[in-house]
Motif scaffolding. Structure first.
Motif, PDB file in Angstrom:
ATOM      1  N   ILE A 190       0.835  -1.205   0.000  1.00  0.00           N
ATOM      2  CA  ILE A 190       0.000   0.000   0.000  1.00  0.00           C
ATOM      3  C   ILE A 190       0.868   1.253   0.000  1.00  0.00           C
ATOM      4  CG2 ILE A 190      -1.631   1.337   1.389  1.00  0.00           C
ATOM      5  CD1 ILE A 190      -2.903  -1.301   2.234  1.00  0.00           C
ATOM      6  N   ILE A 191       1.918   1.253   0.831  1.00  0.00           N
ATOM      7  CA  ILE A 191       2.812   2.418   0.878  1.00  0.00           C
ATOM      8  C   ILE A 191       3.498   2.619  -0.466  1.00  0.00           C
ATOM      9  CG2 ILE A 191       4.926   3.312   1.926  1.00  0.00           C
ATOM     10  CD1 ILE A 191       4.048   2.060   4.544  1.00  0.00           C
ATOM     11  N   PHE A 202       2.356   1.676  -3.367  1.00  0.00           N
ATOM     12  CA  PHE A 202       1.326   2.129  -4.307  1.00  0.00           C
ATOM     13  C   PHE A 202       1.059   3.621  -4.142  1.00  0.00           C
ATOM     14  CE2 PHE A 202      -3.202   2.994  -5.129  1.00  0.00           C
ATOM     15  CZ  PHE A 202      -3.279   2.633  -6.472  1.00  0.00           C
ATOM     16  N   ILE A 203       0.983   4.096  -2.897  1.00  0.00           N
ATOM     17  CA  ILE A 203       0.754   5.519  -2.641  1.00  0.00           C
ATOM     18  C   ILE A 203       1.905   6.358  -3.187  1.00  0.00           C
ATOM     19  CG2 ILE A 203       0.537   7.257  -0.820  1.00  0.00           C
ATOM     20  CD1 ILE A 203      -0.949   5.175   0.837  1.00  0.00           C
ATOM     21  N   LEU A 204       3.126   5.893  -2.982  1.00  0.00           N
ATOM     22  CA  LEU A 204       4.279   6.627  -3.502  1.00  0.00           C
ATOM     23  C   LEU A 204       4.244   6.718  -5.023  1.00  0.00           C
ATOM     24  CD1 LEU A 204       7.228   5.365  -1.255  1.00  0.00           C
ATOM     25  CD2 LEU A 204       6.171   7.618  -1.254  1.00  0.00           C
ATOM     26  N   ARG A 212       1.624   6.526  -6.929  1.00  0.00           N
ATOM     27  CA  ARG A 212       0.487   7.320  -7.378  1.00  0.00           C
ATOM     28  C   ARG A 212       0.711   8.813  -7.163  1.00  0.00           C
ATOM     29  NH1 ARG A 212      -3.185   5.745 -10.819  1.00  0.00           N
ATOM     30  NH2 ARG A 212      -4.742   7.081  -9.808  1.00  0.00           N
ATOM     31  N   THR A 213       1.479   9.178  -6.144  1.00  0.00           N
ATOM     32  CA  THR A 213       1.693  10.593  -5.830  1.00  0.00           C
ATOM     33  C   THR A 213       2.978  11.148  -6.432  1.00  0.00           C
ATOM     34  OG1 THR A 213       2.779   9.988  -3.731  1.00  0.00           O
ATOM     35  CG2 THR A 213       0.401  10.396  -3.683  1.00  0.00           C
ATOM     36  N   GLN A 214       3.767  10.321  -7.098  1.00  0.00           N
ATOM     37  CA  GLN A 214       5.047  10.812  -7.594  1.00  0.00           C
ATOM     38  C   GLN A 214       4.896  11.876  -8.671  1.00  0.00           C
ATOM     39  OE1 GLN A 214       7.528   8.358 -10.025  1.00  0.00           O
ATOM     40  NE2 GLN A 214       5.862   7.016 -10.660  1.00  0.00           N
ATOM     41  N   SER A 216       3.201  14.418  -8.625  1.00  0.00           N
ATOM     42  CA  SER A 216       3.068  15.754  -8.038  1.00  0.00           C
ATOM     43  C   SER A 216       4.382  16.306  -7.507  1.00  0.00           C
ATOM     44  CB  SER A 216       2.030  15.722  -6.905  1.00  0.00           C
ATOM     45  OG  SER A 216       2.454  14.850  -5.872  1.00  0.00           O
TER      46      SER A 216
END
Length: 331
Positions: A311-312, A314-316, A318-320, A322
């Motif tokens: 999950i961590i 995936f979040i990284l 998805r937010t890269q 920005s």
């Protein structure tokens, strides 16, 4: 028929004959020998892949699938697995305070230790980037701890350094600071573990240094001509150009921090103490599985850890978009 038309027809017939001859040449024929050679080369390629495929499926995929099955069972090695459904997962989050404490300590270690490690590695990399004389020596000196930092011997030395009457305790006592041994103090043992992780920033530093070497000097010169000071150049040039490297180091650092085990096991003598402050989730998993014989419950903990890390990550990813800037990318 005119002479010109006759020439066109004759020329066309000659071109057609030449094209037919070229198609019938040996190199254009689909010879059986050529097909056999291609098949042999293909089989040879798959043959070279066989050892890797055996290892991948035999040592990774099959054990993972079997551990997923075990996470839904009660299993203690000496008896066949008994299916219990989601009882292990329910127990983990409702009736196991030790797991909750272990998860909290692991999160503190990851969320505090990883940023400090990245900051220290980037700071030293920037210093080495602006220093030519002796840069090779200092680069090797800072990189060396990352080669031996995860070893058992270093953890033993670290426990002796931060123990009662150790070098750190004695040095602080000279300055009038009497904290006692860090290893036996529940409020200080976790900072000692974080210091051990930060001390191993060598590999991260080398990657940062390689990234800094790739930043064009013209960008710094243009920013300086525009009146930007050192802080503005760092914020407007260094960080954006280094953001892919920061993302890479951050991802690997988080994954590695979640996997801390050897140092916690050695420093706490396998107990996770004092007061459970070194009982990281990997050590707790080990104790449940190999000390208590609860292999099914340990497998469930392992899968929860895997899901959290996924999950961590995936979040990284998805937010890269920005905050990670790649060369030649238009936004």
């Amino acid at each position: 028929m005119s002479t010109t038309a006759t020439r066109v027809i004759v020329t066309g017939q000659r071109s057609a004959r030449r094209s037919l001859i070229r198609r019938n040449r040996p190199e254009h024929l689909d010879r059986p020998g050529q097909r056999r050679r291609m098949r042999r080369e293909t089989l040879a390629g798959y043959g070279f892949l066989v050892p890797w495929l055996i290892g991948f499926f035999g040592l990774t995929i099959v054990p993972m699938v079997y551990s997923l099955y075990l996470s839904f069972t009660a299993y203690n090695i000496f008896a066949p697995p008994r299916w219990i459904g989601f009882d292990n997962y329910v127990r983990m989050f409702t009736s196991d305070p030790n797991f909750i404490q272990s998860a909290q300590i692991t999160l503190v270690y990851v969320l505090v230790g990883t940023p400090i490690t990245l900051a220290a590695a980037l700071a030293i990399a920037m210093l080495l980037n602006y220093r030519d004389r002796g840069a090779g020596f200092f680069r090797s000196a800072f990189y060396a701890p990352s080669l031996i930092g995860g070893s058992v011997s270093v953890a033993i030395v670290w426990r002796a350094m931060f123990g009662n009457d150790g070098p750190v305790d004695n040095s602080l006592s000279v300055l009038g600071i009497d904290l006692g041994g860090w290893v036996g103090n529940p409020s200080l043992v976790l900072p000692a573990m974080i210091l051990l992780a930060v001390w191993q920033f060598g590999s991260t530093m080398v990657i940062f240094l390689a990234g800094l070497k790739q930043i064009p000097k013209e960008l710094y010169e243009a920013a300086e001509m525009d009146g930007a000071n050192a802080w503005h150049r760092f914020r407007a040039v260094t960080l954006p150009m280094l953001s892919p490297v920061i993302f890479f180091n951050l991802l690997l650092g988080l994954i590695g921090a979640f996997q801390v085990f050897a140092s916690a096991y050695i420093i706490s003598n396998g107990s996770g103490g004092p007061a459970g402050m070194t009982n990281f989730i990997t050590l707790y998993l080990y104790k449940r599985g190999f000390a208590d014989g609860q292999m099914g419950y340990a497998a469930a903990i392992a899968w929860v850890l895997l899901i959290v890390v996924a999950i961590i990550a995936f979040i990284l990813f998805r937010t890269q978009r920005s905050w990670v800037h790649y060369a030649g990318e238009n936004r």
